[in-house]
Enzyme design. Sequence first.
Site, PDB file in Angstrom:
ATOM      1  N   ALA A  66      -0.238  -8.845  19.061  1.00 34.69           N
ATOM      2  CA  ALA A  66       0.925  -9.360  18.345  1.00 34.69           C
ATOM      3  C   ALA A  66       2.180  -9.352  19.220  1.00 34.69           C
ATOM      4  O   ALA A  66       2.968 -10.295  19.173  1.00 34.69           O
ATOM      5  CB  ALA A  66       1.149  -8.546  17.072  1.00 34.69           C
ATOM      6  N   GLU A 101      -9.534 -10.068  17.390  1.00 34.89           N
ATOM      7  CA  GLU A 101     -10.796 -10.778  17.148  1.00 34.89           C
ATOM      8  C   GLU A 101     -10.676 -11.552  15.848  1.00 34.89           C
ATOM      9  O   GLU A 101      -9.876 -11.202  14.994  1.00 34.89           O
ATOM     10  CB  GLU A 101     -11.939  -9.764  16.991  1.00 34.89           C
ATOM     11  CG  GLU A 101     -12.325  -9.096  18.279  1.00 34.89           C
ATOM     12  CD  GLU A 101     -12.733  -7.646  18.038  1.00 34.89           C
ATOM     13  OE1 GLU A 101     -13.235  -7.361  16.937  1.00 34.89           O
ATOM     14  OE2 GLU A 101     -12.528  -6.840  18.941  1.00 34.89           O
ATOM     15  N   CYS A 144      12.665  16.453 -12.560  1.00 33.48           N
ATOM     16  CA  CYS A 144      11.965  17.154 -13.646  1.00 33.48           C
ATOM     17  C   CYS A 144      11.302  18.453 -13.200  1.00 33.48           C
ATOM     18  O   CYS A 144      10.770  19.192 -14.034  1.00 33.48           O
ATOM     19  CB  CYS A 144      10.931  16.233 -14.297  1.00 33.48           C
ATOM     20  SG  CYS A 144       9.440  16.006 -13.294  1.00 33.48           S
ATOM     21  N   CYS A 189       6.836  10.960  -8.050  1.00 30.90           N
ATOM     22  CA  CYS A 189       6.610  11.899  -9.149  1.00 30.90           C
ATOM     23  C   CYS A 189       5.688  11.228 -10.155  1.00 30.90           C
ATOM     24  O   CYS A 189       5.940  10.108 -10.581  1.00 30.90           O
ATOM     25  CB  CYS A 189       7.922  12.281  -9.832  1.00 30.90           C
ATOM     26  SG  CYS A 189       7.643  13.445 -11.194  1.00 30.90           S
ATOM     27  N   HIS A 241       0.819  -1.217   0.000  1.00 29.69           N
ATOM     28  CA  HIS A 241       0.000   0.000   0.000  1.00 29.69           C
ATOM     29  C   HIS A 241       0.854   1.269   0.000  1.00 29.69           C
ATOM     30  O   HIS A 241       0.367   2.352   0.286  1.00 29.69           O
ATOM     31  CB  HIS A 241      -0.968   0.000   1.192  1.00 29.69           C
ATOM     32  CG  HIS A 241      -2.090  -0.995   1.046  1.00 29.69           C
ATOM     33  ND1 HIS A 241      -2.929  -1.351   2.074  1.00 29.69           N
ATOM     34  CD2 HIS A 241      -2.515  -1.698  -0.040  1.00 29.69           C
ATOM     35  CE1 HIS A 241      -3.820  -2.246   1.637  1.00 29.69           C
ATOM     36  NE2 HIS A 241      -3.585  -2.476   0.374  1.00 29.69           N
TER      37      HIS A 241
HETATM   38  P1  OAD Z   1      -7.714  -2.769  10.268  1.00 32.21           P
HETATM   39  O1  OAD Z   1      -7.775  -1.567  11.148  1.00 32.21           O
HETATM   40  O2  OAD Z   1      -8.826  -3.018   9.325  1.00 32.21           O
HETATM   41  O3  OAD Z   1      -7.626  -4.088  11.182  1.00 32.21           O
HETATM   42  C1  OAD Z   1      -6.734  -4.196  12.251  1.00 32.21           C
HETATM   43  C2  OAD Z   1      -6.763  -5.622  12.743  1.00 32.21           C
HETATM   44  O4  OAD Z   1      -5.749  -5.757  13.708  1.00 32.21           O
HETATM   45  C3  OAD Z   1      -8.073  -6.059  13.412  1.00 32.21           C
HETATM   46  O5  OAD Z   1      -8.384  -7.361  12.978  1.00 32.21           O
HETATM   47  C4  OAD Z   1      -7.732  -6.063  14.907  1.00 32.21           C
HETATM   48  O6  OAD Z   1      -8.415  -7.121  15.615  1.00 32.21           O
HETATM   49  C5  OAD Z   1      -6.262  -6.376  14.865  1.00 32.21           C
HETATM   50  N1  OAD Z   1      -5.488  -5.823  15.979  1.00 32.21           N
HETATM   51  C6  OAD Z   1      -5.643  -4.644  16.648  1.00 32.21           C
HETATM   52  N2  OAD Z   1      -4.700  -4.494  17.585  1.00 32.21           N
HETATM   53  C7  OAD Z   1      -3.911  -5.606  17.523  1.00 32.21           C
HETATM   54  C8  OAD Z   1      -2.745  -6.049  18.220  1.00 32.21           C
HETATM   55  N3  OAD Z   1      -2.192  -5.315  19.195  1.00 32.21           N
HETATM   56  N4  OAD Z   1      -2.214  -7.245  17.879  1.00 32.21           N
HETATM   57  C9  OAD Z   1      -2.753  -7.998  16.885  1.00 32.21           C
HETATM   58  N5  OAD Z   1      -3.847  -7.625  16.185  1.00 32.21           N
HETATM   59  C10 OAD Z   1      -4.414  -6.450  16.496  1.00 32.21           C
HETATM   60  O7  OAD Z   1      -6.311  -2.718   9.523  1.00 32.21           O
HETATM   61  P2  OAD Z   1      -5.839  -3.419   8.165  1.00 32.21           P
HETATM   62  O8  OAD Z   1      -6.438  -4.778   8.030  1.00 32.21           O
HETATM   63  O9  OAD Z   1      -4.371  -3.273   8.115  1.00 32.21           O
HETATM   64  O10 OAD Z   1      -5.365   0.682   3.276  1.00 32.21           O
HETATM   65  O11 OAD Z   1      -6.483  -2.457   7.092  1.00 32.21           O
HETATM   66  C11 OAD Z   1      -6.280  -2.762   5.745  1.00 32.21           C
HETATM   67  C12 OAD Z   1      -6.198  -1.506   4.912  1.00 32.21           C
HETATM   68  O12 OAD Z   1      -7.370  -0.708   5.129  1.00 32.21           O
HETATM   69  C13 OAD Z   1      -5.079  -0.569   5.278  1.00 32.21           C
HETATM   70  O13 OAD Z   1      -3.849  -0.925   4.724  1.00 32.21           O
HETATM   71  C14 OAD Z   1      -5.555   0.729   4.685  1.00 32.21           C
HETATM   72  C15 OAD Z   1      -7.029   0.679   5.026  1.00 32.21           C
HETATM   73  O14 OAD Z   1      -7.861   1.158   4.063  1.00 32.21           O
HETATM   74  C16 OAD Z   1      -4.744   1.704   2.641  1.00 32.21           C
HETATM   75  O15 OAD Z   1      -4.234   2.644   3.231  1.00 32.21           O
HETATM   76  C17 OAD Z   1      -4.703   1.550   1.153  1.00 32.21           C
HETATM   77 ZN    ZN Z   2       9.729  14.076 -11.897  1.00 32.90          ZN
END
Ligand code: OAD
Ligand code: ZN
Length: 237
Positions: free
Chosen positions: A220, A204, A140, A116, A108
Amino acid sequence: MTSVVILTGAGVSADSGLATFRDAGGLWEGHHVEDVATPEAWARDPSLVWRFYQMRRAQLGEVEPNAAHHALARLETELVAAGSSFTLISQNVDDLHQRAGSNVIAMHGQLARLRCTVCAAGMHDVEHVEPEQFLACSACGHSPLRPDIVWFGEIPLHMDLIERAILNVEKFVAIGTSGAVYPAAAFLQVARAAGAETWVNSLEEPENLDPRDRFLAGRAVDVIPAQVDRWLAEWIG
Ligand code: OAD
Ligand code: ZN
């Protein structure tokens, strides 16, 4: 010789103090995150989008990699030394895996880089940038450089590398990701279909969990270091 793929999401950085997406309420200064993280937002109001990413970039200076990032770096070092193949894919745009010493496919994008959109010079590393101050391309002259972030509606980076790794995977682990954002959410199922053993760590059960996955509930930082010891003992012996 094992082939291992790890996918991480915001949960792995939560214990370093960075908010996850779906826990943060999805709002930033009254804007829906979707409204500041799209190509349309950048075209309509680049200053607003710039400020949003400046703030997130500034946060990186206040956080450190945690025990889970360090354990994953150790897993990589020891597996590679033993001749195994190891791929770490992250949806996170922070640089905590990199600072812990991992090689990462940042699908991501990365806060610490600007892109650029005009010339082939492509990427520019950034550390300290004054808020509100756009930067121009040193090759550029085009201004403004955009955040090197995959916005909603854009295609993630390095999908060819990722597909190749997942089609050959034997051990697949998803850590701290809600399984709600595609295509990353599909990797677990693709790995399963490729015959891989699968593990999932999160607070969860995520949406894409299957009874065949081994679910490791908890933070984690608490789960991953000891689990890395078990994996190394099992996979290298
Ligand atoms: P989310 O915020 O959707 O999910 C976070 C996950 O981490 C959940 O399942 C929580 O249960 C878990 N969680 C929270 N704290 C934790 C801990 N201390 N240890 C282990 N697990 C824990 O985040 P992502 O799945 O990363 O995209 O979100 C995916 C994408 O959605 C992101 O990369 C972003 C967003 O849109 C872009 O920026 C393109
Ligand atoms: Zn450039």
